[in-house]
Design an enzyme around this catalytic site. Structure first.
Site, PDB file in Angstrom:
ATOM      1  N   SER A  12       0.577  -0.855   0.164  1.00 48.82           N
ATOM      2  CA  SER A  12      -0.006  -0.473   0.253  1.00 48.82           C
ATOM      3  C   SER A  12       0.599   1.123   0.012  1.00 48.82           C
ATOM      4  CB  SER A  12      -0.946   0.081   1.124  1.00 48.82           C
ATOM      5  OG  SER A  12      -1.812   1.216   1.835  1.00 48.82           O
ATOM      6  N   SER A 245       7.148  -1.933  12.413  1.00 43.69           N
ATOM      7  CA  SER A 245       6.091  -1.706  11.254  1.00 43.69           C
ATOM      8  C   SER A 245       5.780  -0.222  10.486  1.00 43.69           C
ATOM      9  CB  SER A 245       4.557  -1.308  12.015  1.00 43.69           C
ATOM     10  OG  SER A 245       4.490  -0.616  13.001  1.00 43.69           O
ATOM     11  N   LYS A 246       5.053   0.052   9.599  1.00 41.41           N
ATOM     12  CA  LYS A 246       5.436   1.463   9.136  1.00 41.41           C
ATOM     13  C   LYS A 246       5.067   2.626  10.632  1.00 41.41           C
ATOM     14  CE  LYS A 246       3.834   0.759   3.886  1.00 41.41           C
ATOM     15  NZ  LYS A 246       2.785   0.814   4.098  1.00 41.41           N
ATOM     16  N   ARG A 247       4.192   1.979  11.303  1.00 43.75           N
ATOM     17  CA  ARG A 247       4.332   2.940  12.522  1.00 43.75           C
ATOM     18  C   ARG A 247       5.507   2.918  13.393  1.00 43.75           C
ATOM     19  NH1 ARG A 247      -0.339   1.228  10.523  1.00 43.75           N
ATOM     20  NH2 ARG A 247      -1.521   2.667   9.814  1.00 43.75           N
TER      21      ARG A 247
END
Length: 463
Positions: A12, A245-247
């Site tokens: 994404s 993770s991305k976060r």
């Protein structure tokens, strides 16, 4: 399975390609290549509010750097809206999906009532058409979502390529929203239509998707589409034991390129981060393709180990052709405003055994193209009054050598050591401090030979 092997990666573009997705891409690519199949890149950009072109560009750059060439793509979901809407219209016509007019307030009230009764909070199917059921009146001004008619009984079972058999009862899941009020499909629906249309045979992805899989299998079955085989790989944990993770704690793939890591090392390390081939720690891309048949994938989370990655990277730096390595180091130097020259491959050859990144190698190389400054502590320790005469004597000898090469420089150093009654470290360390700003370098004659005579004499004069 007699289907042609086709795998995919579907990131994404709501952020950079991080290490977990890169590992999944690697496994998908290697599996397809091992079986002579095809690998597809799909960009899942239906989250319009958060998707960016910058993220898409970074994903494509990361795939290119890693050398994960794809046979089809990139395919963008937002360019396939008409196809999703066509399938949804057909499902509604066949009674496999329906419009739901619940507002957010309706849904929250529904959940509150269920919590008060001690029930699991699931959509109560109030808008699902059933024989003899009277539906509520359609409210004015409420754009509907479309929900999938999930089976209300039975189990969903699949034999996961990593986890083994998994079963989830349909009573644990509700009627999934497959289209938002704006006509954009949701992830769990779009991914099924995509995998169906693209004839994907095997899906490798993170195990956070296990809970999505029952919905997706039920949608595949409702469409009469062949099921891919699923393999859910465990998460990668950071130093703090939490999921990368991305976060949280993740670093983009391109950041590792910028920080001096080689794609061969990253592929090697990522492959071993959840998969094994005996005790082999270091292997080529070709060996990975030869060995990666989808077995020997770990069921347990992997621990990211920065030191291990650096060790692997150091191995590939040592093995790399010096001219090719010099190109990477030159790019690092240019970031600092330093232009290199024809000496750089030889500089890389001399120093690469000491380096675990091209940034570290550029740190050494920079001293050959820009002024250096030793620390006060090193100057105080090594450039003593007693050693300055020997440094001056070496400068005199070097100014007079007929040929500026390693052999002549080594002979000059030996003459000075003999005349001054010194051991090599006593002279070499202060000379290194003056020449490269550090008392520890490779062989002194080899280092000096890579400089011009004029530069060496100028730096020795600063004793």
């Amino acid at each position: 399975m007699t289907r042609k092997i086709r795998t995919r990666i579907a990131p994404s573009p709501t952020g950079f390609l991080h290490l977990g997705t890169a590992r999944t891409a690697l496994y998908s690519w290697a599996y397809a290549r091992h079986h002579g199949g095809e690998f597809v890149l799909r960009i899942e950009d239906t989250d319009v509010a958060r998707s960016t072109q910058e993220s898409t560009d970074q994903i494509l750059a990361s795939m290119h750097w890693l050398g994960l060439e794809y046979d089809e793509g990139p395919i963008y979901q937002m360019q396939r809206l008409a196809r999703y809407q066509e399938v949804i219209a057909q499902m509604i016509a066949e009674g496999k999906a329906y419009h739901c007019y619940c507002t957010p307030e309706d849904l929250e009230a529904m959940r509150e009532a269920q919590r008060a009764r001690g029930e699991k909070t699931l959509y109560d199917r109030r808008w699902r058409p059933e024989p003899g059921k009277v539906l509520p009146p359609v409210p004015q001004g409420v754009p509907p979502v479309v929900r999938f008619c999930n089976p209300v009984e039975g189990d969903v079972t699949w034999d996961d390529l990593v986890k083994g058999p998994i079963t989830i009862n349909n009573r644990e899941i509700d009627d999934l929203i497959i289209q938002r009020p704006d006509g954009v499909p949701t992830y769990n629906f779009a991914v099924v239509v995509d995998d169906w249309d693209m004839a994907i045979s095997h899906v490798f992805r993170g195990d956070e998707h296990i809970n999505n899989t029952p919905w997706q299998i039920n949608i595949f079955n409702a469409l009469g589409a062949p099921l891919p085989q699923f393999g859910h790989v465990p998460v990668i944990l950071g130093d703090d034991g939490q999921k990368l993770s991305k976060r949280r704690g993740a670093v983009s793939v391109t950041a590792y390129e910028e920080n001096g890591y080689l794609p061969e090392a990253m592929l090697n390390y990522l492959a071993r981060l959840g998969w094994s081939h005996g005790d082999d720690e270091l292997f080529s891309r070709e060996q990975l393709v030869q060995w990666f048949d989808g077995t020997h994938l770990s069921k347990s989370p992997a621990q990211w180990d920065a030191a291990k990655l650096s060790w692997v990277n150091a191995h590939y730096i040592k093995q790399m052709d010096n001219a090719a390595l010099a190109q990477l180091v030159s790019a690092q130097l240019k970031k600092r405003g330093i232009e290199s020259d024809a000496r750089l491959p030889d500089i890389c050859a001399l120093f690469k055994d000491r380096c675990d990144t091209t940034v570290a190698l550029a740190n050494w190389a920079a001293g050959f193209y820009a002024d250096v400054a030793a620390s006060d502590a090193d100057r105080a320790q090594h450039l003593t009054e007693s050693i300055r005469p020997a440094v001056a004597a070496l400068a005199d000898k070097l100014s007079a050598v007929a040929n500026w090469d390693k052999v002549s420089i080594a002979a000059a150093i030996k003459e000075v050591l003999a005349s001054q009654g010194l051991k090599m470290p006593a002279l070499a360390m202060p000379v290194r401090v003056l020449v490269l700003g550090t008392p520890q370098t490779p062989s002194l004659d080899a280092v000096l030979a890579l400089f011009s005579r004029e530069t060496i004499l100028a730096r020795l004069s600063k004793s």
